[in-house]
Scaffold this active site. Structure first.
Site, PDB file in Angstrom:
ATOM      1  N   GLY A   1       5.280   4.951   6.542  1.00 42.03           N
ATOM      2  CA  GLY A   1       5.722   4.223   7.545  1.00 42.03           C
ATOM      3  C   GLY A   1       7.453   4.384   7.618  1.00 42.03           C
ATOM      4  O   GLY A   1       7.860   4.451   8.616  1.00 42.03           O
TER       5      GLY A   1
ATOM      6  N   SER B   1       0.763  -1.255   0.224  1.00 36.64           N
ATOM      7  CA  SER B   1       0.015   0.052   0.012  1.00 36.64           C
ATOM      8  C   SER B   1       0.889   1.215  -0.150  1.00 36.64           C
ATOM      9  O   SER B   1       1.836   1.087   0.412  1.00 36.64           O
ATOM     10  CB  SER B   1      -1.056   0.200   1.292  1.00 36.64           C
ATOM     11  OG  SER B   1      -0.411   0.618   2.181  1.00 36.64           O
ATOM     12  N   ILE B   2       0.409   2.274  -0.255  1.00 34.93           N
ATOM     13  CA  ILE B   2       0.799   3.722  -0.369  1.00 34.93           C
ATOM     14  C   ILE B   2       1.370   3.930   1.258  1.00 34.93           C
ATOM     15  O   ILE B   2       2.220   4.910   1.209  1.00 34.93           O
ATOM     16  CB  ILE B   2      -0.072   4.815  -1.033  1.00 34.93           C
ATOM     17  CG1 ILE B   2       0.562   5.984  -1.093  1.00 34.93           C
ATOM     18  CG2 ILE B   2      -1.108   5.229   0.260  1.00 34.93           C
ATOM     19  CD1 ILE B   2      -0.231   7.045  -1.772  1.00 34.93           C
ATOM     20  N   LYS B   3       0.794   3.503   2.253  1.00 35.06           N
ATOM     21  CA  LYS B   3       1.225   3.742   3.688  1.00 35.06           C
ATOM     22  C   LYS B   3       2.638   3.216   3.940  1.00 35.06           C
ATOM     23  O   LYS B   3       3.196   3.791   4.970  1.00 35.06           O
ATOM     24  CB  LYS B   3       0.181   3.181   4.470  1.00 35.06           C
ATOM     25  CG  LYS B   3      -1.165   3.800   4.446  1.00 35.06           C
ATOM     26  CD  LYS B   3      -1.138   5.069   5.075  1.00 35.06           C
ATOM     27  CE  LYS B   3      -2.598   5.728   5.004  1.00 35.06           C
ATOM     28  NZ  LYS B   3      -2.557   7.224   5.453  1.00 35.06           N
ATOM     29  N   ASP B   4       3.167   2.409   3.010  1.00 37.95           N
ATOM     30  CA  ASP B   4       4.697   2.007   3.291  1.00 37.95           C
ATOM     31  C   ASP B   4       5.603   3.127   3.224  1.00 37.95           C
ATOM     32  O   ASP B   4       6.584   3.335   4.069  1.00 37.95           O
ATOM     33  CB  ASP B   4       5.166   1.054   2.082  1.00 37.95           C
ATOM     34  CG  ASP B   4       4.422  -0.153   2.344  1.00 37.95           C
ATOM     35  OD1 ASP B   4       3.650  -0.517   3.254  1.00 37.95           O
ATOM     36  OD2 ASP B   4       4.362  -1.192   1.303  1.00 37.95           O
TER      37      ASP B   4
END
Length: 538
Positions: A97, A91-94
Protein backbone atom coordinates in the site's frame (compact mmCIF):
# COMPACT_ATOMS: atom_id res chain seq x y z
CA UNK A 1 10.02 -20.16 77.27
CA UNK A 2 11.65 -17.19 75.60
CA UNK A 3 11.02 -16.88 71.93
CA UNK A 4 14.02 -17.21 69.65
CA UNK A 5 14.97 -13.99 67.98
CA UNK A 6 14.79 -13.83 64.23
CA UNK A 7 18.00 -13.14 62.40
CA UNK A 8 18.13 -9.66 60.96
CA UNK A 9 17.59 -9.65 57.21
CA UNK A 10 20.65 -9.09 55.07
CA UNK A 11 20.84 -5.83 53.14
CA UNK A 12 18.64 -6.59 50.16
CA UNK A 13 15.63 -5.46 48.21
CA UNK A 14 12.52 -7.66 48.62
CA UNK A 15 9.64 -7.62 46.15
CA UNK A 16 6.01 -8.28 46.99
CA UNK A 17 6.45 -11.89 45.81
CA UNK A 18 9.50 -12.48 48.01
CA UNK A 19 12.23 -12.18 45.40
CA UNK A 20 15.45 -10.86 46.94
CA UNK A 21 18.28 -9.00 45.31
CA UNK A 22 21.49 -8.14 47.08
CA UNK A 23 22.21 -4.44 46.96
CA UNK A 24 24.59 -3.47 44.24
CA UNK A 25 25.10 -7.05 43.03
CA UNK A 26 25.44 -6.89 39.28
CA UNK A 27 26.91 -9.37 36.83
CA UNK A 28 29.32 -8.31 34.10
CA UNK A 29 26.70 -8.84 31.40
CA UNK A 30 24.29 -6.37 32.96
CA UNK A 31 22.02 -8.89 34.62
CA UNK A 32 21.09 -8.77 38.28
CA UNK A 33 21.19 -12.10 40.09
CA UNK A 34 18.21 -13.01 42.26
CA UNK A 35 18.39 -15.16 45.34
CA UNK A 36 16.20 -17.91 43.84
CA UNK A 37 18.33 -18.31 40.79
CA UNK A 38 16.25 -16.10 38.52
CA UNK A 39 17.58 -13.12 36.62
CA UNK A 40 16.03 -9.91 35.45
CA UNK A 41 17.40 -7.45 32.94
CA UNK A 42 18.38 -4.00 34.10
CA UNK A 43 18.37 -2.66 30.57
CA UNK A 44 15.98 -2.73 27.63
CA UNK A 45 16.57 -2.93 23.92
CA UNK A 46 16.72 0.50 22.39
CA UNK A 47 13.32 1.34 20.87
CA UNK A 48 13.04 2.60 17.31
CA UNK A 49 13.52 6.32 17.00
CA UNK A 50 10.63 8.78 16.93
CA UNK A 51 8.50 8.60 13.78
CA UNK A 52 6.87 11.42 11.87
CA UNK A 53 3.90 9.20 10.93
CA UNK A 54 2.83 5.63 11.56
CA UNK A 55 3.74 4.80 7.95
CA UNK A 56 7.33 4.61 9.15
CA UNK A 57 6.26 1.63 11.26
CA UNK A 58 5.78 -0.53 8.15
CA UNK A 59 8.41 -3.22 7.61
CA UNK A 60 11.18 -4.52 9.87
CA UNK A 61 8.81 -7.12 11.32
CA UNK A 62 10.10 -9.78 13.72
CA UNK A 63 11.18 -13.29 12.77
CA UNK A 64 10.08 -15.71 15.50
CA UNK A 65 11.14 -19.32 15.95
CA UNK A 66 8.28 -21.82 16.43
CA UNK A 67 9.94 -24.40 18.64
CA UNK A 68 6.73 -25.99 19.91
CA UNK A 69 5.56 -26.65 16.36
CA UNK A 70 8.99 -28.07 15.52
CA UNK A 71 8.58 -30.57 18.35
CA UNK A 72 4.94 -31.42 17.69
CA UNK A 73 5.50 -32.16 13.99
CA UNK A 74 8.84 -33.88 14.47
CA UNK A 75 10.87 -31.39 12.45
CA UNK A 76 14.67 -31.56 12.50
CA UNK A 77 15.03 -28.10 10.96
CA UNK A 78 14.42 -24.68 12.48
CA UNK A 79 10.93 -23.30 11.77
CA UNK A 80 10.72 -19.50 11.62
CA UNK A 81 7.66 -17.26 11.28
CA UNK A 82 7.92 -13.81 9.67
CA UNK A 83 5.25 -11.97 11.66
CA UNK A 84 3.76 -9.41 9.27
CA UNK A 85 0.86 -8.60 11.58
CA UNK A 86 3.24 -6.25 13.40
CA UNK A 87 2.99 -3.76 10.54
CA UNK A 88 1.13 -0.52 11.30
CA UNK A 89 -2.12 -1.60 9.62
CA UNK A 90 -1.88 -5.19 10.78
CA UNK A 91 -0.79 -7.03 7.63
CA UNK A 92 1.89 -7.56 5.01
CA UNK A 93 -0.23 -5.54 2.57
CA UNK A 94 0.80 -2.33 4.35
CA UNK A 95 4.12 -2.72 2.55
CA UNK A 96 2.58 -2.63 -0.92
CA UNK A 97 0.00 0.00 0.00
CA UNK A 98 2.74 2.43 0.97
CA UNK A 99 4.97 1.47 -1.97
CA UNK A 100 2.23 1.89 -4.60
CA UNK A 101 1.14 5.25 -3.19
CA UNK A 102 4.68 6.60 -2.95
CA UNK A 103 5.50 5.40 -6.48
CA UNK A 104 2.34 7.09 -7.81
CA UNK A 105 3.27 10.32 -6.00
CA UNK A 106 6.83 10.23 -7.32
CA UNK A 107 5.64 9.76 -10.89
CA UNK A 108 3.20 12.67 -10.58
CA UNK A 109 0.21 10.42 -11.14
CA UNK A 110 -1.27 10.90 -7.66
CA UNK A 111 -1.91 14.49 -6.57
CA UNK A 112 -3.40 16.10 -3.46
CA UNK A 113 -7.17 15.66 -3.30
CA UNK A 114 -7.23 12.66 -5.67
CA UNK A 115 -9.20 9.49 -5.00
CA UNK A 116 -7.64 6.04 -4.60
CA UNK A 117 -9.87 3.13 -5.69
CA UNK A 118 -8.90 -0.50 -5.12
CA UNK A 119 -10.56 -3.91 -5.49
CA UNK A 120 -9.23 -6.00 -2.61
CA UNK A 121 -9.87 -8.83 -0.18
CA UNK A 122 -9.40 -6.28 2.58
CA UNK A 123 -5.79 -6.04 3.72
CA UNK A 124 -4.49 -4.08 0.72
CA UNK A 125 -7.48 -1.81 1.19
CA UNK A 126 -6.49 -1.19 4.81
CA UNK A 127 -2.90 -0.44 3.75
CA UNK A 128 -4.11 2.04 1.14
CA UNK A 129 -6.74 3.57 3.45
CA UNK A 130 -4.03 4.05 6.08
CA UNK A 131 -1.89 5.94 3.57
CA UNK A 132 -4.91 7.90 2.32
CA UNK A 133 -5.89 8.95 5.85
CA UNK A 134 -2.39 10.25 6.62
CA UNK A 135 -1.67 11.80 3.23
CA UNK A 136 -5.14 13.31 2.68
CA UNK A 137 -6.49 11.28 -0.25
CA UNK A 138 -10.02 10.00 -0.65
CA UNK A 139 -10.29 6.22 -0.66
CA UNK A 140 -12.87 3.82 -2.11
CA UNK A 141 -12.58 0.08 -1.49
CA UNK A 142 -14.47 -2.63 -3.43
CA UNK A 143 -14.71 -5.72 -1.27
CA UNK A 144 -16.37 -9.15 -1.77
CA UNK A 145 -19.06 -10.02 0.78
CA UNK A 146 -17.05 -13.02 1.98
CA UNK A 147 -14.52 -10.81 3.71
CA UNK A 148 -14.83 -10.29 7.45
CA UNK A 149 -16.77 -7.45 9.05
CA UNK A 150 -13.68 -6.62 11.09
CA UNK A 151 -11.91 -5.53 7.90
CA UNK A 152 -14.91 -3.40 6.95
CA UNK A 153 -14.97 -1.68 10.36
CA UNK A 154 -11.25 -0.85 10.17
CA UNK A 155 -11.65 0.52 6.64
CA UNK A 156 -14.61 2.66 7.68
CA UNK A 157 -12.72 3.95 10.72
CA UNK A 158 -9.89 5.01 8.39
CA UNK A 159 -12.39 6.99 6.33
CA UNK A 160 -12.69 4.67 3.34
CA UNK A 161 -15.95 4.29 1.43
CA UNK A 162 -16.90 0.62 1.07
CA UNK A 163 -18.68 -1.15 -1.78
CA UNK A 164 -19.51 -4.86 -1.26
CA UNK A 165 -19.83 -7.29 -4.16
CA UNK A 166 -21.07 -10.90 -4.43
CA UNK A 167 -18.44 -13.43 -3.37
CA UNK A 168 -19.47 -15.86 -6.09
CA UNK A 169 -18.94 -13.32 -8.90
CA UNK A 170 -16.12 -14.29 -11.29
CA UNK A 171 -13.28 -11.78 -11.47
CA UNK A 172 -14.40 -10.54 -14.91
CA UNK A 173 -18.16 -10.58 -14.20
CA UNK A 174 -19.95 -7.20 -14.31
CA UNK A 175 -20.75 -7.40 -10.59
CA UNK A 176 -17.27 -8.43 -9.39
CA UNK A 177 -15.21 -6.18 -7.14
CA UNK A 178 -12.70 -5.68 -9.97
CA UNK A 179 -15.35 -4.67 -12.53
CA UNK A 180 -17.03 -2.35 -10.04
CA UNK A 181 -13.73 -0.61 -9.30
CA UNK A 182 -13.18 -0.02 -13.01
CA UNK A 183 -16.67 1.50 -13.40
CA UNK A 184 -16.13 3.81 -10.44
CA UNK A 185 -12.75 4.82 -11.83
CA UNK A 186 -14.40 5.80 -15.13
CA UNK A 187 -17.09 7.82 -13.35
CA UNK A 188 -15.05 9.66 -10.69
CA UNK A 189 -12.71 12.46 -11.84
CA UNK A 190 -9.09 12.34 -10.63
CA UNK A 191 -9.46 8.79 -9.37
CA UNK A 192 -6.84 6.05 -9.69
CA UNK A 193 -6.80 2.27 -9.39
CA UNK A 194 -3.28 1.52 -8.21
CA UNK A 195 -4.03 -2.12 -9.11
CA UNK A 196 -2.16 -4.50 -6.84
CA UNK A 197 -2.69 -7.27 -9.42
CA UNK A 198 -0.46 -5.59 -12.01
CA UNK A 199 1.46 -2.84 -10.19
CA UNK A 200 5.23 -3.58 -10.14
CA UNK A 201 5.39 -1.84 -6.78
CA UNK A 202 3.66 -4.89 -5.29
CA UNK A 203 6.48 -7.44 -5.80
CA UNK A 204 9.15 -4.71 -5.53
CA UNK A 205 8.02 -3.89 -1.98
CA UNK A 206 9.00 -7.44 -1.05
CA UNK A 207 12.06 -7.68 -3.30
CA UNK A 208 13.51 -4.53 -1.72
CA UNK A 209 12.09 -4.97 1.77
CA UNK A 210 10.71 -8.29 3.00
CA UNK A 211 13.40 -10.44 1.38
CA UNK A 212 16.26 -8.25 2.59
CA UNK A 213 14.91 -8.38 6.15
CA UNK A 214 14.66 -12.19 6.04
CA UNK A 215 18.22 -12.53 4.70
CA UNK A 216 19.49 -10.23 7.44
CA UNK A 217 17.52 -11.96 10.21
CA UNK A 218 18.63 -15.47 9.18
CA UNK A 219 22.24 -14.61 8.57
CA UNK A 220 21.74 -15.26 4.89
CA UNK A 221 20.54 -18.85 5.34
CA UNK A 222 17.04 -19.72 4.09
CA UNK A 223 16.70 -23.34 3.00
CA UNK A 224 12.93 -23.20 2.45
CA UNK A 225 10.61 -20.24 2.01
CA UNK A 226 6.83 -20.79 2.34
CA UNK A 227 4.18 -18.21 1.49
CA UNK A 228 0.56 -18.12 0.41
CA UNK A 229 -0.22 -16.87 -3.09
CA UNK A 230 -2.88 -14.24 -3.67
CA UNK A 231 -1.90 -11.45 -5.99
CA UNK A 232 1.49 -13.17 -5.95
CA UNK A 233 3.46 -10.08 -4.97
CA UNK A 234 4.81 -11.49 -1.71
CA UNK A 235 6.01 -14.85 -3.02
CA UNK A 236 7.25 -13.43 -6.34
CA UNK A 237 9.16 -10.45 -4.94
CA UNK A 238 10.62 -12.26 -1.94
CA UNK A 239 11.23 -15.46 -3.89
CA UNK A 240 13.10 -13.63 -6.66
CA UNK A 241 15.54 -11.97 -4.25
CA UNK A 242 16.11 -15.24 -2.33
CA UNK A 243 16.78 -17.11 -5.57
CA UNK A 244 19.24 -14.42 -6.71
CA UNK A 245 21.16 -14.58 -3.44
CA UNK A 246 20.87 -18.27 -2.56
CA UNK A 247 20.15 -20.04 -5.82
CA UNK A 248 18.74 -23.56 -5.70
CA UNK A 249 19.77 -24.00 -2.07
CA UNK A 250 16.48 -22.23 -1.22
CA UNK A 251 13.23 -24.03 -2.06
CA UNK A 252 10.28 -21.69 -2.64
CA UNK A 253 6.93 -23.27 -1.71
CA UNK A 254 3.70 -21.63 -2.88
CA UNK A 255 0.48 -22.28 -0.94
CA UNK A 256 -2.79 -22.09 -2.88
CA UNK A 257 -6.17 -22.93 -1.30
CA UNK A 258 -8.37 -25.66 -2.76
CA UNK A 259 -10.86 -23.89 -5.02
CA UNK A 260 -8.23 -21.52 -6.45
CA UNK A 261 -6.43 -22.10 -9.76
CA UNK A 262 -3.00 -20.54 -9.17
CA UNK A 263 -1.01 -23.75 -8.65
CA UNK A 264 0.93 -25.55 -11.37
CA UNK A 265 0.67 -28.05 -12.86
CA UNK A 266 -2.98 -27.23 -13.41
CA UNK A 267 -4.12 -30.72 -12.35
CA UNK A 268 -3.35 -29.71 -8.76
CA UNK A 269 -6.37 -27.41 -8.98
CA UNK A 270 -8.86 -30.13 -9.96
CA UNK A 271 -10.13 -30.78 -6.43
CA UNK A 272 -12.92 -28.27 -5.70
CA UNK A 273 -11.93 -26.26 -8.78
CA UNK A 274 -13.43 -22.73 -8.66
CA UNK A 275 -15.58 -23.66 -5.66
CA UNK A 276 -15.83 -21.39 -2.65
CA UNK A 277 -13.37 -21.58 0.22
CA UNK A 278 -13.20 -19.96 3.64
CA UNK A 279 -9.63 -18.67 3.92
CA UNK A 280 -9.38 -14.99 3.00
CA UNK A 281 -6.64 -13.16 1.13
CA UNK A 282 -5.06 -15.99 -0.89
CA UNK A 283 -6.06 -17.78 -4.09
CA UNK A 284 -7.87 -16.46 -7.16
CA UNK A 285 -9.91 -17.55 -10.16
CA UNK A 286 -7.44 -15.83 -12.53
CA UNK A 287 -3.66 -15.44 -12.76
CA UNK A 288 -2.56 -11.96 -11.58
CA UNK A 289 0.09 -10.23 -13.70
CA UNK A 290 2.53 -9.82 -10.79
CA UNK A 291 2.56 -13.54 -9.98
CA UNK A 292 5.70 -15.14 -11.44
CA UNK A 293 4.90 -18.84 -11.13
CA UNK A 294 8.29 -19.84 -12.58
CA UNK A 295 9.97 -18.70 -9.35
CA UNK A 296 8.04 -21.25 -7.30
CA UNK A 297 9.67 -24.67 -6.96
CA UNK A 298 6.77 -26.48 -5.30
CA UNK A 299 3.06 -25.76 -5.25
CA UNK A 300 0.85 -27.18 -2.52
CA UNK A 301 -2.91 -26.94 -1.93
CA UNK A 302 -4.19 -25.93 1.49
CA UNK A 303 -7.37 -27.10 3.17
CA UNK A 304 -9.79 -24.80 5.01
CA UNK A 305 -10.09 -26.95 8.13
CA UNK A 306 -6.34 -27.53 8.49
CA UNK A 307 -5.70 -23.82 7.89
CA UNK A 308 -8.09 -22.57 10.55
CA UNK A 309 -7.06 -25.18 13.09
CA UNK A 310 -3.40 -24.33 12.54
CA UNK A 311 -4.20 -20.66 13.06
CA UNK A 312 -5.75 -21.53 16.43
CA UNK A 313 -2.81 -23.81 17.26
CA UNK A 314 -0.29 -21.03 16.59
CA UNK A 315 -2.25 -18.68 18.82
CA UNK A 316 -2.49 -21.24 21.63
CA UNK A 317 0.99 -22.77 21.53
CA UNK A 318 3.25 -20.08 20.08
CA UNK A 319 1.34 -16.96 21.14
CA UNK A 320 1.26 -15.69 17.56
CA UNK A 321 -1.95 -13.70 17.12
CA UNK A 322 -2.25 -14.42 13.42
CA UNK A 323 -5.04 -14.88 10.84
CA UNK A 324 -6.44 -17.65 8.67
CA UNK A 325 -4.07 -17.37 5.71
CA UNK A 326 -1.22 -17.69 8.22
CA UNK A 327 -2.68 -21.04 9.20
CA UNK A 328 -2.81 -22.05 5.53
CA UNK A 329 0.89 -21.28 5.03
CA UNK A 330 2.01 -22.94 8.26
CA UNK A 331 -0.17 -26.04 7.85
CA UNK A 332 1.61 -26.75 4.56
CA UNK A 333 5.02 -25.63 5.82
CA UNK A 334 5.14 -28.30 8.55
CA UNK A 335 4.56 -30.95 5.85
CA UNK A 336 7.23 -29.79 3.42
CA UNK A 337 9.79 -28.86 6.12
CA UNK A 338 10.07 -32.55 7.02
CA UNK A 339 12.50 -32.84 4.10
CA UNK A 340 14.94 -30.45 5.79
CA UNK A 341 17.78 -31.52 8.10
CA UNK A 342 19.08 -30.28 11.43
CA UNK A 343 20.58 -26.82 11.13
CA UNK A 344 18.52 -25.89 8.09
CA UNK A 345 15.94 -23.11 8.22
CA UNK A 346 12.36 -22.85 6.96
CA UNK A 347 10.85 -19.35 6.90
CA UNK A 348 7.07 -18.97 6.72
CA UNK A 349 5.22 -15.73 5.99
CA UNK A 350 2.37 -14.96 8.42
CA UNK A 351 0.50 -12.24 6.49
CA UNK A 352 -2.05 -10.80 8.89
CA UNK A 353 -3.55 -10.53 12.35
CA UNK A 354 -6.32 -12.31 14.22
CA UNK A 355 -7.88 -8.85 14.56
CA UNK A 356 -9.52 -9.47 11.18
CA UNK A 357 -11.24 -12.68 12.30
CA UNK A 358 -12.50 -12.05 15.83
CA UNK A 359 -16.04 -13.16 14.96
CA UNK A 360 -14.89 -15.94 12.63
CA UNK A 361 -12.00 -18.31 13.29
CA UNK A 362 -11.38 -16.93 16.78
CA UNK A 363 -14.90 -18.03 17.76
CA UNK A 364 -15.28 -21.67 18.85
CA UNK A 365 -18.92 -21.60 17.78
CA UNK A 366 -17.98 -20.43 14.29
CA UNK A 367 -15.32 -23.12 14.01
CA UNK A 368 -17.78 -25.81 15.09
CA UNK A 369 -20.42 -24.54 12.70
CA UNK A 370 -17.93 -24.77 9.83
CA UNK A 371 -16.98 -28.30 10.84
CA UNK A 372 -13.42 -27.29 11.78
CA UNK A 373 -13.12 -29.60 14.78
CA UNK A 374 -10.02 -31.43 16.01
CA UNK A 375 -11.40 -32.56 19.41
CA UNK A 376 -8.43 -30.87 21.04
CA UNK A 377 -8.48 -27.10 20.65
CA UNK A 378 -11.96 -27.15 19.17
CA UNK A 379 -14.44 -29.60 20.68
CA UNK A 380 -18.03 -30.01 19.72
CA UNK A 381 -20.47 -29.49 22.57
CA UNK A 382 -22.27 -32.68 23.53
CA UNK A 383 -25.76 -32.73 25.04
CA UNK A 384 -26.82 -35.72 27.13
CA UNK A 385 -30.48 -34.99 27.97
CA UNK A 386 -33.22 -37.44 27.01
CA UNK A 387 -34.13 -35.18 24.12
CA UNK A 388 -30.62 -34.91 22.58
CA UNK A 389 -30.93 -38.10 20.51
CA UNK A 390 -34.40 -37.25 19.22
CA UNK A 391 -34.64 -36.03 15.64
CA UNK A 392 -35.61 -32.71 14.09
CA UNK A 393 -38.54 -34.59 12.56
CA UNK A 394 -39.92 -35.08 16.11
CA UNK A 395 -40.57 -31.34 16.38
CA UNK A 396 -43.80 -29.77 15.27
CA UNK A 397 -42.68 -28.04 12.09
CA UNK A 398 -45.05 -25.55 10.52
CA UNK A 399 -45.91 -25.67 6.83
CA UNK A 400 -43.12 -23.80 5.01
CA UNK A 401 -43.64 -20.37 3.50
CA UNK A 402 -41.10 -18.81 1.13
CA UNK A 403 -40.93 -15.62 -0.91
CA UNK A 404 -39.01 -14.70 -4.04
CA UNK A 405 -36.28 -12.12 -4.43
CA UNK A 406 -38.52 -9.61 -6.20
CA UNK A 407 -40.88 -9.15 -3.24
CA UNK A 408 -40.62 -5.67 -1.73
CA UNK A 409 -39.89 -4.89 1.89
CA UNK A 410 -43.46 -3.54 2.21
CA UNK A 411 -44.84 -6.81 0.82
CA UNK A 412 -42.71 -8.88 3.20
CA UNK A 413 -43.86 -6.82 6.20
CA UNK A 414 -47.51 -7.34 5.24
CA UNK A 415 -46.93 -11.06 4.76
CA UNK A 416 -45.24 -11.52 8.12
CA UNK A 417 -48.05 -9.59 9.81
CA UNK A 418 -50.83 -11.57 8.14
CA UNK A 419 -49.19 -14.96 8.61
CA UNK A 420 -47.99 -14.34 12.16
CA UNK A 421 -44.34 -15.09 11.37
CA UNK A 422 -41.26 -13.04 12.25
CA UNK A 423 -39.04 -14.48 9.49
CA UNK A 424 -39.36 -16.07 6.06
CA UNK A 425 -36.86 -17.73 3.68
CA UNK A 426 -36.11 -16.02 0.35
CA UNK A 427 -35.53 -18.17 -2.75
CA UNK A 428 -34.19 -17.32 -6.20
CA UNK A 429 -35.77 -18.26 -9.52
CA UNK A 430 -34.16 -21.71 -9.30
CA UNK A 431 -35.76 -22.38 -5.94
CA UNK A 432 -32.48 -22.18 -4.02
CA UNK A 433 -32.50 -20.42 -0.65
CA UNK A 434 -30.45 -17.20 -0.82
CA UNK A 435 -31.18 -15.95 2.67
CA UNK A 436 -33.80 -15.19 5.27
CA UNK A 437 -35.63 -11.92 5.76
CA UNK A 438 -36.40 -11.24 9.41
CA UNK A 439 -38.47 -8.71 11.24
CA UNK A 440 -35.35 -7.48 13.07
CA UNK A 441 -33.22 -7.09 9.95
CA UNK A 442 -35.90 -5.15 8.07
CA UNK A 443 -36.45 -2.90 11.07
CA UNK A 444 -32.75 -2.11 11.41
CA UNK A 445 -32.30 -1.29 7.71
CA UNK A 446 -35.50 0.76 7.38
CA UNK A 447 -34.76 2.85 10.47
CA UNK A 448 -31.16 3.49 9.37
CA UNK A 449 -32.24 4.48 5.85
CA UNK A 450 -30.32 1.65 4.20
CA UNK A 451 -33.48 0.56 2.40
CA UNK A 452 -36.99 1.84 1.67
CA UNK A 453 -40.39 0.11 1.81
CA UNK A 454 -40.17 -0.28 -1.96
CA UNK A 455 -36.73 -1.91 -1.91
CA UNK A 456 -36.52 -5.57 -2.78
CA UNK A 457 -36.06 -7.91 0.17
CA UNK A 458 -32.59 -8.75 -1.12
CA UNK A 459 -31.56 -5.43 0.47
CA UNK A 460 -32.47 -6.88 3.88
CA UNK A 461 -31.29 -10.47 3.61
CA UNK A 462 -29.98 -12.23 6.68
CA UNK A 463 -27.38 -14.50 5.12
CA UNK A 464 -26.02 -16.11 8.27
CA UNK A 465 -28.43 -19.01 8.47
CA UNK A 466 -28.06 -22.73 9.04
CA UNK A 467 -29.63 -25.68 7.29
CA UNK A 468 -30.56 -28.88 9.10
CA UNK A 469 -32.10 -32.09 7.83
CA UNK A 470 -35.06 -33.90 9.33
CA UNK A 471 -32.82 -36.75 10.43
CA UNK A 472 -30.40 -34.60 12.43
CA UNK A 473 -30.41 -34.85 16.21
CA UNK A 474 -31.86 -32.23 18.49
CA UNK A 475 -28.49 -32.15 20.23
CA UNK A 476 -26.92 -30.87 17.00
CA UNK A 477 -29.76 -28.37 16.64
CA UNK A 478 -29.18 -27.12 20.20
CA UNK A 479 -25.55 -26.48 19.30
CA UNK A 480 -26.68 -24.23 16.44
CA UNK A 481 -29.06 -22.39 18.77
CA UNK A 482 -26.09 -21.48 20.98
CA UNK A 483 -25.26 -18.74 18.46
CA UNK A 484 -28.15 -18.56 15.98
CA UNK A 485 -31.86 -17.96 16.76
CA UNK A 486 -33.25 -20.25 14.04
CA UNK A 487 -32.42 -22.87 11.41
CA UNK A 488 -33.95 -23.85 8.09
CA UNK A 489 -35.16 -27.43 7.82
CA UNK A 490 -34.29 -28.66 4.33
CA UNK A 491 -34.73 -31.85 2.36
CA UNK A 492 -32.76 -32.86 -0.72
CA UNK A 493 -34.66 -33.17 -3.97
CA UNK A 494 -33.22 -34.96 -7.02
CA UNK A 495 -34.17 -33.32 -10.29
CA UNK A 496 -33.92 -35.30 -13.55
CA UNK A 497 -34.05 -33.60 -16.93
CA UNK A 498 -35.22 -35.28 -20.14
CA UNK A 499 -31.85 -36.66 -21.18
CA UNK A 500 -31.01 -37.99 -17.70
CA UNK A 501 -33.96 -40.38 -17.50
CA UNK A 502 -32.46 -42.54 -20.23
CA UNK A 503 -29.26 -43.08 -18.29
CA UNK A 504 -27.67 -39.67 -18.74
CA UNK A 505 -25.83 -37.82 -15.97
CA UNK A 506 -27.88 -34.65 -16.07
CA UNK A 507 -29.35 -35.17 -12.61
CA UNK A 508 -29.14 -32.36 -10.08
CA UNK A 509 -29.76 -32.31 -6.35
CA UNK A 510 -31.20 -29.21 -4.75
CA UNK A 511 -32.25 -28.24 -1.27
CA UNK A 512 -35.94 -27.60 -0.62
CA UNK A 513 -37.13 -25.76 2.51
CA UNK A 514 -39.43 -27.89 4.68
CA UNK A 515 -39.82 -25.32 7.43
CA UNK A 516 -38.13 -23.12 10.03
CA UNK A 517 -37.35 -24.14 13.60
CA UNK A 518 -36.39 -21.73 16.35
CA UNK A 519 -35.26 -21.92 19.94
CA UNK A 520 -38.83 -21.77 21.21
CA UNK A 521 -39.73 -24.87 19.17
CA UNK A 522 -36.98 -26.81 20.91
CA UNK A 523 -37.94 -25.45 24.33
CA UNK A 524 -41.57 -26.39 23.81
CA UNK A 525 -40.59 -29.93 22.86
CA UNK A 526 -38.29 -30.38 25.89
CA UNK A 527 -40.80 -28.93 28.36
CA UNK A 528 -43.88 -30.46 26.75
CA UNK A 529 -46.32 -33.00 28.16
CA UNK A 530 -44.38 -35.95 26.77
CA UNK A 531 -41.08 -35.03 28.36
CA UNK A 532 -39.75 -37.29 31.15
CA UNK A 533 -40.73 -35.96 34.56
CA UNK A 534 -43.54 -33.81 33.25
CA UNK A 535 -46.53 -33.68 35.67
CA UNK A 536 -48.76 -34.20 32.63
CA UNK A 537 -46.99 -37.39 31.54
CA UNK A 538 -49.02 -40.47 32.40
Amino acid sequence: MAKAKRAAPSPSTTSAKGWKRTKGEKSSDGWVKLSKGRTTSTSVKAPPGPMNTVLEHIGNTPLVRCMKLEKEYGLDCELWAKCEFYNAGGSIKDRIGRRMVEDAEASGRLKPGDTIIEPTSGNTGIGLALCAAIKGYKCIICLPEKMSNEKVYVLQALGAQIYRTPTEAAWDAPDSHISLAKRLNAEIPNSHILDQYANPGNPLAHYDGTAEEILDQTGGQVDMFVAGAGTGGTISGTGKKLKERLGDSCTVVGVDPKGSILAVPDCLNDENRLEGYTVEGIGYDFIPDVLDRELIDVWTKSDDAASMLMMRKMIRTEGLLCGGSCGAAMSEAVKHAKSLKAGQKCVVILPDSVRNYMTKALSDNWMIDQGFIDNDLIQKKEFTGWWATKKVSDLEIKTPLTITEDVTVRGAVDLLKNEGFDMVPVVNNKGDVVGVVTEGNMTARLLSGRCTPDSQVTECLYKSFHKVKLGESLGALAGIFDHEPFALVCTDQRLFSADSVGGGKNCKTRSVVSGIVSRIDLLEFISGADSPGSPMKK
